[in-house]
Design a protein around this motif. Structure first.
Motif, PDB file in Angstrom:
ATOM      1  N   ASP A 150       0.950  -0.876   0.081  1.00 46.77           N
ATOM      2  CA  ASP A 150       0.148  -0.258  -0.116  1.00 46.77           C
ATOM      3  C   ASP A 150       0.658   0.837  -0.237  1.00 46.77           C
ATOM      4  N   ALA A 151       0.692   2.183  -0.620  1.00 45.15           N
ATOM      5  CA  ALA A 151       1.320   3.763  -1.020  1.00 45.15           C
ATOM      6  C   ALA A 151       1.364   4.525   0.938  1.00 45.15           C
ATOM      7  N   GLY A 152       0.247   4.029   1.312  1.00 50.44           N
ATOM      8  CA  GLY A 152       0.425   5.092   2.526  1.00 50.44           C
ATOM      9  C   GLY A 152       1.518   3.813   3.757  1.00 50.44           C
ATOM     10  N   MET A 153       1.796   2.978   3.458  1.00 50.23           N
ATOM     11  CA  MET A 153       2.196   1.737   4.211  1.00 50.23           C
ATOM     12  C   MET A 153       3.669   2.725   4.790  1.00 50.23           C
ATOM     13  N   ASN A 154       4.246   2.475   5.599  1.00 51.18           N
ATOM     14  CA  ASN A 154       5.534   3.025   6.557  1.00 51.18           C
ATOM     15  C   ASN A 154       6.417   2.931   6.494  1.00 51.18           C
ATOM     16  N   VAL A 155       7.350   3.180   5.243  1.00 49.62           N
ATOM     17  CA  VAL A 155       8.924   2.772   4.687  1.00 49.62           C
ATOM     18  C   VAL A 155       9.616   1.579   5.196  1.00 49.62           C
ATOM     19  N   LEU A 156       9.742   2.031   6.797  1.00 50.29           N
ATOM     20  CA  LEU A 156       9.846   0.972   7.423  1.00 50.29           C
ATOM     21  C   LEU A 156       9.843  -0.471   7.456  1.00 50.29           C
ATOM     22  N   ASP A 157       8.445   0.307   7.780  1.00 49.15           N
ATOM     23  CA  ASP A 157       7.458  -1.719   7.382  1.00 49.15           C
ATOM     24  C   ASP A 157       7.866  -1.839   6.536  1.00 49.15           C
ATOM     25  N   ALA A 158       7.415  -1.936   5.159  1.00 43.26           N
ATOM     26  CA  ALA A 158       8.510  -1.789   4.065  1.00 43.26           C
ATOM     27  C   ALA A 158       9.189  -2.527   3.923  1.00 43.26           C
ATOM     28  N   LYS A 216      10.814  -4.116   6.496  1.00 35.56           N
ATOM     29  CA  LYS A 216      10.551  -5.491   7.326  1.00 35.56           C
ATOM     30  C   LYS A 216      10.204  -6.519   6.097  1.00 35.56           C
ATOM     31  N   LYS A 217       9.106  -6.418   5.052  1.00 39.07           N
ATOM     32  CA  LYS A 217       8.640  -7.059   4.429  1.00 39.07           C
ATOM     33  C   LYS A 217       9.530  -6.745   2.908  1.00 39.07           C
ATOM     34  N   PHE A 218      10.241  -6.501   3.048  1.00 41.31           N
ATOM     35  CA  PHE A 218      10.912  -7.498   2.204  1.00 41.31           C
ATOM     36  C   PHE A 218      12.614  -8.471   2.930  1.00 41.31           C
ATOM     37  N   ILE A 219      12.355  -7.875   3.639  1.00 43.07           N
ATOM     38  CA  ILE A 219      13.558  -9.065   4.635  1.00 43.07           C
ATOM     39  C   ILE A 219      12.471 -10.217   4.815  1.00 43.07           C
ATOM     40  N   GLU A 220      11.038 -10.076   4.872  1.00 41.36           N
ATOM     41  CA  GLU A 220      10.027 -11.200   4.793  1.00 41.36           C
ATOM     42  C   GLU A 220       9.956 -12.332   3.726  1.00 41.36           C
ATOM     43  N   CYS A 221       9.638 -11.550   3.028  1.00 37.53           N
ATOM     44  CA  CYS A 221       9.507 -11.931   1.549  1.00 37.53           C
ATOM     45  C   CYS A 221      10.386 -12.525   0.761  1.00 37.53           C
ATOM     46  N   LYS A 222      11.396 -11.513   0.679  1.00 38.63           N
ATOM     47  CA  LYS A 222      12.748 -11.903   0.258  1.00 38.63           C
ATOM     48  C   LYS A 222      12.471 -11.541  -2.020  1.00 38.63           C
ATOM     49  N   PHE A 223      11.374  -9.791  -1.758  1.00 40.67           N
ATOM     50  CA  PHE A 223      11.222  -9.845  -2.825  1.00 40.67           C
ATOM     51  C   PHE A 223      12.660  -8.873  -3.276  1.00 40.67           C
ATOM     52  N   ARG A 224      12.573  -8.022  -4.882  1.00 39.82           N
ATOM     53  CA  ARG A 224      13.263  -6.562  -5.028  1.00 39.82           C
ATOM     54  C   ARG A 224      12.245  -6.148  -5.023  1.00 39.82           C
ATOM     55  N   ARG A 225      11.356  -5.900  -5.108  1.00 38.66           N
ATOM     56  CA  ARG A 225      10.265  -4.490  -5.509  1.00 38.66           C
ATOM     57  C   ARG A 225       8.997  -5.927  -5.083  1.00 38.66           C
TER      58      ARG A 225
END
Length: 155
Positions: free
Chosen positions: A104-112, A114-123
């Motif tokens: 979501d565009a409104g998500m805190n970038v620092l929460d994003a 964490k999501k990168f770490i959990e999902c292992k995606f590049r984008r």
């Protein structure tokens, strides 16, 4: 007789303006996208030319259909060689990942982050009303972290 203070009322200290922390403040909006009918070789050429590792697949109304990455292209090359099959007619539709996780565009970038770490995606694509409006990459999160350097990480 008590001592009286002649010091006036102190003004509230000015609060520093909080820097932007939403994904929308750091996401890329000028995206290179792909269509389902494009060939894998067209995708590889575009990825190399623009030095990107993948991109979103959209329809003519900019509806997000999936993503295609370097890894998808490499799998295509490997499969076509292994099975000794001509690969001229393979399209994005045959190789793209369809079940795409978005942010979501409104998500805190620092929460994003964490999501990168959990999902292992590049984008992660960012969608509004089914339409692609942007994308946040790991590099965008690094840029955000440098921008927020020294500020409270809990904002």
């Amino acid at each position: 007789m008590g001592i009286k203070s002649f010091q006036g009322r102190r003004a509230e200290p000015e609060k520093a303006e909080t820097p932007p922390v939403a994904v929308s403040d750091f996401m890329s909006t000028n995206l290179i996208t792909f269509r389902q009918e494009q060939t894998i070789y067209e995708v590889m050429d575009t990825l190399m030319k623009h030095q990107i590792s993948g991109g979103c697949v959209v329809d003519e109304k900019n509806k997000l259909l999936g993503v295609i990455s370097e890894g998808d292209c490499i799998k295509h090359i490997s499969d076509s060689r292994y099975y000794n099959m001509p690969d001229d007619h393979n399209t994005v539709k045959q190789r793209m990942t369809c079940n795409v996780e978005t942010i979501d565009a409104g998500m805190n970038v620092l929460d994003a982050a964490k999501k990168f770490i959990e999902c292992k995606f590049r984008r992660f694509p960012i969608v509004k009303d089914g339409k692609l409006i942007g994308q946040i990459s790991q590099r965008d999160v690094l840029r955000a972290a440098l921008n927020l350097k020294g500020d409270n990480w809990r904002t």
